[in-house]
Design a protein around this motif. Structure first.
Motif, PDB file in Angstrom:
ATOM      1  N   ALA A  72      32.445  -1.145  35.564  1.00  0.00           N
ATOM      2  CA  ALA A  72      32.124  -0.011  34.694  1.00  0.00           C
ATOM      3  C   ALA A  72      30.717  -0.193  34.168  1.00  0.00           C
ATOM      4  O   ALA A  72      30.237  -1.325  34.036  1.00  0.00           O
ATOM      5  CB  ALA A  72      33.116   0.096  33.543  1.00  0.00           C
ATOM      6  N   MET A  73      30.074   0.925  33.881  1.00  0.00           N
ATOM      7  CA  MET A  73      28.742   0.854  33.283  1.00  0.00           C
ATOM      8  C   MET A  73      28.628   1.895  32.185  1.00  0.00           C
ATOM      9  O   MET A  73      28.988   3.066  32.368  1.00  0.00           O
ATOM     10  CB  MET A  73      27.642   1.080  34.329  1.00  0.00           C
ATOM     11  CG  MET A  73      26.239   1.096  33.726  1.00  0.00           C
ATOM     12  SD  MET A  73      24.932   1.188  34.966  1.00  0.00           S
ATOM     13  CE  MET A  73      24.887  -0.515  35.513  1.00  0.00           C
ATOM     14  N   GLY A  74      28.126   1.465  31.024  1.00  0.00           N
ATOM     15  CA  GLY A  74      27.854   2.379  29.926  1.00  0.00           C
ATOM     16  C   GLY A  74      26.390   2.762  29.932  1.00  0.00           C
ATOM     17  O   GLY A  74      25.517   1.899  30.023  1.00  0.00           O
ATOM     18  N   PHE A 320      37.379   2.349  29.439  1.00  0.00           N
ATOM     19  CA  PHE A 320      38.224   2.101  30.616  1.00  0.00           C
ATOM     20  C   PHE A 320      39.195   0.931  30.418  1.00  0.00           C
ATOM     21  O   PHE A 320      39.748   0.401  31.378  1.00  0.00           O
ATOM     22  CB  PHE A 320      37.327   1.865  31.840  1.00  0.00           C
ATOM     23  CG  PHE A 320      36.421   3.026  32.133  1.00  0.00           C
ATOM     24  CD1 PHE A 320      36.949   4.241  32.541  1.00  0.00           C
ATOM     25  CD2 PHE A 320      35.048   2.920  31.957  1.00  0.00           C
ATOM     26  CE1 PHE A 320      36.110   5.327  32.800  1.00  0.00           C
ATOM     27  CE2 PHE A 320      34.211   3.994  32.207  1.00  0.00           C
ATOM     28  CZ  PHE A 320      34.743   5.208  32.629  1.00  0.00           C
ATOM     29  N   GLU A 321      39.366   0.542  29.151  1.00  0.00           N
ATOM     30  CA  GLU A 321      40.351  -0.471  28.756  1.00  0.00           C
ATOM     31  C   GLU A 321      40.159  -1.784  29.536  1.00  0.00           C
ATOM     32  O   GLU A 321      41.103  -2.344  30.097  1.00  0.00           O
ATOM     33  CB  GLU A 321      41.780   0.070  28.940  1.00  0.00           C
ATOM     34  CG  GLU A 321      42.049   1.295  28.069  1.00  0.00           C
ATOM     35  CD  GLU A 321      43.471   1.811  28.221  1.00  0.00           C
ATOM     36  OE1 GLU A 321      44.140   1.434  29.207  1.00  0.00           O
ATOM     37  OE2 GLU A 321      43.913   2.588  27.361  1.00  0.00           O
ATOM     38  N   LEU A 322      38.919  -2.243  29.529  1.00  0.00           N
ATOM     39  CA  LEU A 322      38.586  -3.519  30.149  1.00  0.00           C
ATOM     40  C   LEU A 322      38.312  -4.547  29.061  1.00  0.00           C
ATOM     41  O   LEU A 322      37.763  -4.211  27.995  1.00  0.00           O
ATOM     42  CB  LEU A 322      37.345  -3.380  31.039  1.00  0.00           C
ATOM     43  CG  LEU A 322      37.453  -2.398  32.212  1.00  0.00           C
ATOM     44  CD1 LEU A 322      36.103  -2.216  32.877  1.00  0.00           C
ATOM     45  CD2 LEU A 322      38.483  -2.895  33.222  1.00  0.00           C
ATOM     46  N   GLU A 323      38.662  -5.769  29.304  1.00  0.00           N
ATOM     47  CA  GLU A 323      38.452  -6.820  28.317  1.00  0.00           C
ATOM     48  C   GLU A 323      36.974  -7.189  28.241  1.00  0.00           C
ATOM     49  O   GLU A 323      36.325  -7.441  29.258  1.00  0.00           O
ATOM     50  CB  GLU A 323      39.268  -8.065  28.686  1.00  0.00           C
ATOM     51  CG  GLU A 323      39.161  -9.196  27.665  1.00  0.00           C
ATOM     52  CD  GLU A 323      40.000 -10.403  28.050  1.00  0.00           C
ATOM     53  OE1 GLU A 323      39.870 -11.442  27.377  1.00  0.00           O
ATOM     54  OE2 GLU A 323      40.765 -10.308  29.029  1.00  0.00           O
ATOM     55  N   LEU A 324      36.440  -7.207  27.027  1.00  0.00           N
ATOM     56  CA  LEU A 324      35.052  -7.638  26.823  1.00  0.00           C
ATOM     57  C   LEU A 324      34.923  -8.175  25.397  1.00  0.00           C
ATOM     58  O   LEU A 324      34.677  -7.425  24.453  1.00  0.00           O
ATOM     59  CB  LEU A 324      34.070  -6.482  27.041  1.00  0.00           C
ATOM     60  CG  LEU A 324      32.581  -6.865  27.005  1.00  0.00           C
ATOM     61  CD1 LEU A 324      32.260  -7.875  28.104  1.00  0.00           C
ATOM     62  CD2 LEU A 324      31.701  -5.635  27.173  1.00  0.00           C
TER      63      LEU A 324
END
Length: 397
Positions: A72-74, A320-324
């Motif tokens: 993903a990229m913001g 996108f509900e990714l862990e960070l």
């Protein structure tokens, strides 16, 4: 085999841009810099091309294969205020540069700045080449003031300060509106910056050869003159700019959610852009406006210590509900605190060259003189024996 997850973020300014790539532990693996990614200035195809170029460079630094798409990229970009054009950029990237990332979160640079410092909300004032103020409440609602570009606004920005200086000189020389302050030194700086001798010579730079960035560059010279020569007109230009920036905060005051204040205890305002490096020049006008408007909330002004590209990456991960993992406290520092007006008095704390000011408008300054100066136009900070991190530019995000 499970594909390794990488998350990217882009800080897209009107003059400069930066891209970062993070792993799922929150570590920044690589970064790359590029020119403006404001689609109003260079067009969507060129913005996409520049993002691809930065992504390729950062992937090479991190030893990530060029064809390995980021999960993903913001993209938090100057000028990205409209859903339709944001979607157009996303689709263009997916069609023409499919190897950059799987998914995109596209939003404004203002949203990215707040997300770098907090997941609750707050306010951001951008004052670089242009200016813009945005409030984000805990429920996700946003309200803006400004951000309309130099033809309509940009009050308090480097562009506005530079244009205001030129306007004062021209009006004075025309005897249309005589300046109460001497204009000679400012006119000398204008001639030096643009390489002209007469007012007529300057017209080419105002029209046929107009460049907003070039115009804004005059601001650095005006700030240096204000600080080093104590020129009254230069100082007045920045005081007026500070007043305009505070006015945008007051304009959004009715929109501030009580929930935001209850969760944070105060209003945190992220200050982005190189004009904020001249805080000691902006402060008199800024505090004067808050006091005049009887601003009712305590507030802190924050300076980001990490790139806003991290905030863009955070937003992409959350979308996108990714862990960070993240530690917001490591991304900013407080350089000024203002207490709400109570019974006609205020209590402000500035980590600047003049130390801490407590009390009424004309408080007692308890400072030190050996501070760290941030930027060419910076403020001394925290009374330590620091080094000077200079910059000749005035063109922030």
């Amino acid at each position: 085999m499970t594909q390794v997850v990488y998350i990217g973020g882009v800080e897209g300014g009107a003059t400069h841009s930066k891209l970062v790539i993070c792993d799922q532990a929150g570590t920044v693996l690589a970064s790359a810099k590029g020119p403006s990614t404001n689609h109003w200035m260079v067009g969507i195809p060129e913005v996409a091309k520049r993002i691809d170029t930065m992504a390729r460079e950062a992937k090479a630094q991190a030893n990530i294969p060029e064809t390995h798409r980021l999960s993903a990229m913001g993209l938090c970009l100057s000028g990205a205020e409209q859903d339709a054009t944001n979607k157009e950029l996303e689709n263009y990237l997916k069609t023409h540069y499919p190897d950059v990332a799987d998914r995109y979160m596209v939003g404004s640079d203002t949203i990215g700045s707040i997300a770098t410092a907090s997941n609750v909300g707050g306010m951001v004032i951008i004052s670089g080449t242009g200016s813009n103020t945005l409030l984000r409440n805990p429920d996700g609602s946003t309200y803006g003031c400004g951000g309309w570009g130099h033809m309509i606004g940009d009050e308090g920005s480097a562009w506005w300060i530079s244009k205001h200086a030129i306007k004062i000189v021209f009006d004075h020389e025309d005897n249309f509106h005589r300046s109460k302050l001497c204009v000679e030194r400012v006119w000398e700086l204008i001639r030096e910056h643009f390489g002209v001798k007469t007012r007529s010579d300057l017209l080419d730079y105002c029209y046929a050869k107009f460049c907003k960035t070039t115009f804004s560059g005059l601001c650095a010279k005006l700030a240096k003159c204000a600080r080093e020569e104590d020129d009254p007109l230069c100082r007045k230009l920045f005081e007026d700019a500070g007043q305009n920036l505070a006015r945008s905060v007051c304009a959004l005051s009715p929109r501030i959610s009580p929930t935001l204040i209850s969760k944070c205890g105060k209003l945190d305002i992220v200050c982005v852009g190189s004009v904020w490096l001249s805080w000691e020049l902006l402060e008199p006008g800024f505090t004067k406006e808050l006091e005049s408007a009887k601003f009712k909330y305590d507030l802190n002004l924050l300076k980001l210590t990490n790139t806003m590209a991290l905030g863009a990456a955070y937003l992409a991960a959350d979308t996108f509900e990714l862990e960070l993992p993240r530690d917001y406290s490591k991304n900013y520092e407080v350089f000024y605190g203002h207490r709400a007006v109570v019974n006609g008095s205020t209590n402000g704390t500035s980590n600047g060259a003049n130390g801490t000011t407590n009390g009424t408008k004309n408080g007692v300054a308890n400072g030190t003189k050996n501070g760290t100066s941030n930027g060419t136009n910076g403020t001394a900070k925290n009374g330590t024996n620091g080094r000077t991190n200079g910059t000749n530019g005035t063109n922030g995000n």
